[in-house]
Enzyme design. Structure first.
Site, PDB file in Angstrom:
ATOM      1  N   GLU A  12     -15.506  -8.359  -1.441  1.00  0.00           N
ATOM      2  CA  GLU A  12     -14.330  -9.041  -1.220  1.00  0.00           C
ATOM      3  C   GLU A  12     -15.441 -10.126  -0.776  1.00  0.00           C
ATOM      4  O   GLU A  12     -15.099 -11.433  -1.295  1.00  0.00           O
ATOM      5  CB  GLU A  12     -13.648  -9.232  -0.030  1.00  0.00           C
ATOM      6  CG  GLU A  12     -12.132  -8.319  -0.413  1.00  0.00           C
ATOM      7  CD  GLU A  12     -11.393  -8.012   1.354  1.00  0.00           C
ATOM      8  OE1 GLU A  12     -10.289  -8.296   0.450  1.00  0.00           O
ATOM      9  OE2 GLU A  12     -12.423  -8.302   1.804  1.00  0.00           O
ATOM     10  N   ASP A 196      -2.397  -3.520  -4.807  1.00  0.00           N
ATOM     11  CA  ASP A 196      -1.625  -2.597  -4.927  1.00  0.00           C
ATOM     12  C   ASP A 196      -0.227  -2.571  -4.595  1.00  0.00           C
ATOM     13  O   ASP A 196      -0.289  -4.064  -4.807  1.00  0.00           O
ATOM     14  CB  ASP A 196      -2.105  -1.155  -4.255  1.00  0.00           C
ATOM     15  CG  ASP A 196      -2.314  -2.191  -2.528  1.00  0.00           C
ATOM     16  OD1 ASP A 196      -2.978  -2.309  -2.279  1.00  0.00           O
ATOM     17  OD2 ASP A 196      -1.971  -1.957  -1.804  1.00  0.00           O
TER      18      ASP A 196
HETATM   19  N1  ADE Z   1      -4.640  -4.221   1.106  1.00  0.00           N
HETATM   20  C1  ADE Z   1      -4.396  -4.371   0.459  1.00  0.00           C
HETATM   21  N2  ADE Z   1      -3.780  -3.419  -0.365  1.00  0.00           N
HETATM   22  C2  ADE Z   1      -2.795  -2.707   1.353  1.00  0.00           C
HETATM   23  C3  ADE Z   1      -2.288  -2.180   1.922  1.00  0.00           C
HETATM   24  N3  ADE Z   1      -1.354  -1.148   1.398  1.00  0.00           N
HETATM   25  N4  ADE Z   1      -1.881  -2.150   3.055  1.00  0.00           N
HETATM   26  C4  ADE Z   1      -2.523  -3.067   4.051  1.00  0.00           C
HETATM   27  N5  ADE Z   1      -3.172  -3.675   3.525  1.00  0.00           N
HETATM   28  C5  ADE Z   1      -3.993  -3.337   2.154  1.00  0.00           C
END
Ligand code: ADE
Length: 230
Positions: A12, A196
């Protein structure tokens, strides 16, 4: 003015550090802090490591040890809202802790006495972000981001977080940064690009899209740095 830019993971902040001039590195409290400048603006960049506790430590050090006046967070998040696709940018209008639970004492989820369920982010920084997005033709979504010390890869849990906190996205650091900046009265901004959908494919998607989504967020944060200093 000194601007803190924080992420949680190396991926990041690497695209940010690559764009800085005159970088010096300081190791402090078992973490690395990169001081440098971007287009003449002084910045301090660090990644905290994952989760609320490490994020609290790093945000506090950026403000207290390095004397930063503003904190911008850049990173990735899991989508809750159906209209969020991988790579989309979301800014937090407020942050809550979805895993904070003293409901046994009659309090709502995310609340502890003398705290608040949702901590708002700085309105001026959000306005700057919207101006940049409009200029560049970037779609920027805005909403509550929910934070917890859990990687969410379960549609039921994700939907519960969305319904309980009216949250649009979820991640693992934002609300900790919000608590610190709120306590020190320091303006802060939380930006996330979706990696995601926090569902059963989340682990796979996160690995596949962490780098590309982190870069999308970092590029936008650098545009913020240019405008925030004016
Ligand atoms: N950061 C990116 N995706 C995530 C997820 N599914 N759960 C927690 N933090 C995240």
């Amino acid at each position: 003015m000194k601007i803190a830019i924080m992420g949680a993971m190396p991926e990041e902040i690497e695209p940010l550090i690559a764009q800085l001039d005159n970088v010096t590195t300081t190791v402090y409290a078992q973490n690395k802090y990169y001081e440098g400048s971007y287009k003449g603006q002084e910045v301090v960049v660090a990644y905290s490591k994952i989760g609320k506790v490490f994020a609290t430590l790093t945000a506090t050090i950026l403000l207290e040890r390095f004397g930063c006046d503003v904190l911008l967070f850049s990173g990735v998040a899991g989508a809750i809202a159906d209209d969020l696709e991988i790579g989309d940018l979301v800014i937090a209008d407020g942050l809550c802790q979805h895993d904070l639970d003293i409901t046994a004492f009659g309090h709502p989820f995310g609340y502890v006495p003398e705290g608040e369920v949702c901590i708002p982010t700085d309105v001026k920084l959000r306005t700057i972000a919207k101006e940049i997005a409009a200029d560049k033709g970037i779609v920027l979504k805005e909403g509550v981001i929910a934070t917890g010390d859990q990687f969410i890869a379960n549609a039921d849990r994700k939907n519960w977080i969305g319904d309980t906190f009216n949250a649009h996205a979820l991640e693992m650091e934002g609300a900790a940064v919000a608590v610190v900046c709120n306590a020190f009265n320091t303006p802060f901004f939380i930006l996330r690009a979706i990696s995601d959908a926090a569902d059963m494919d989340a682990g796979f998607d996160f690995d596949a899209f962490l780098e590309s989504s982190a870069k999308i967020s970092a590029d936008f944060i650098l545009a913020m740095v240019e405008k925030v200093r004016k």
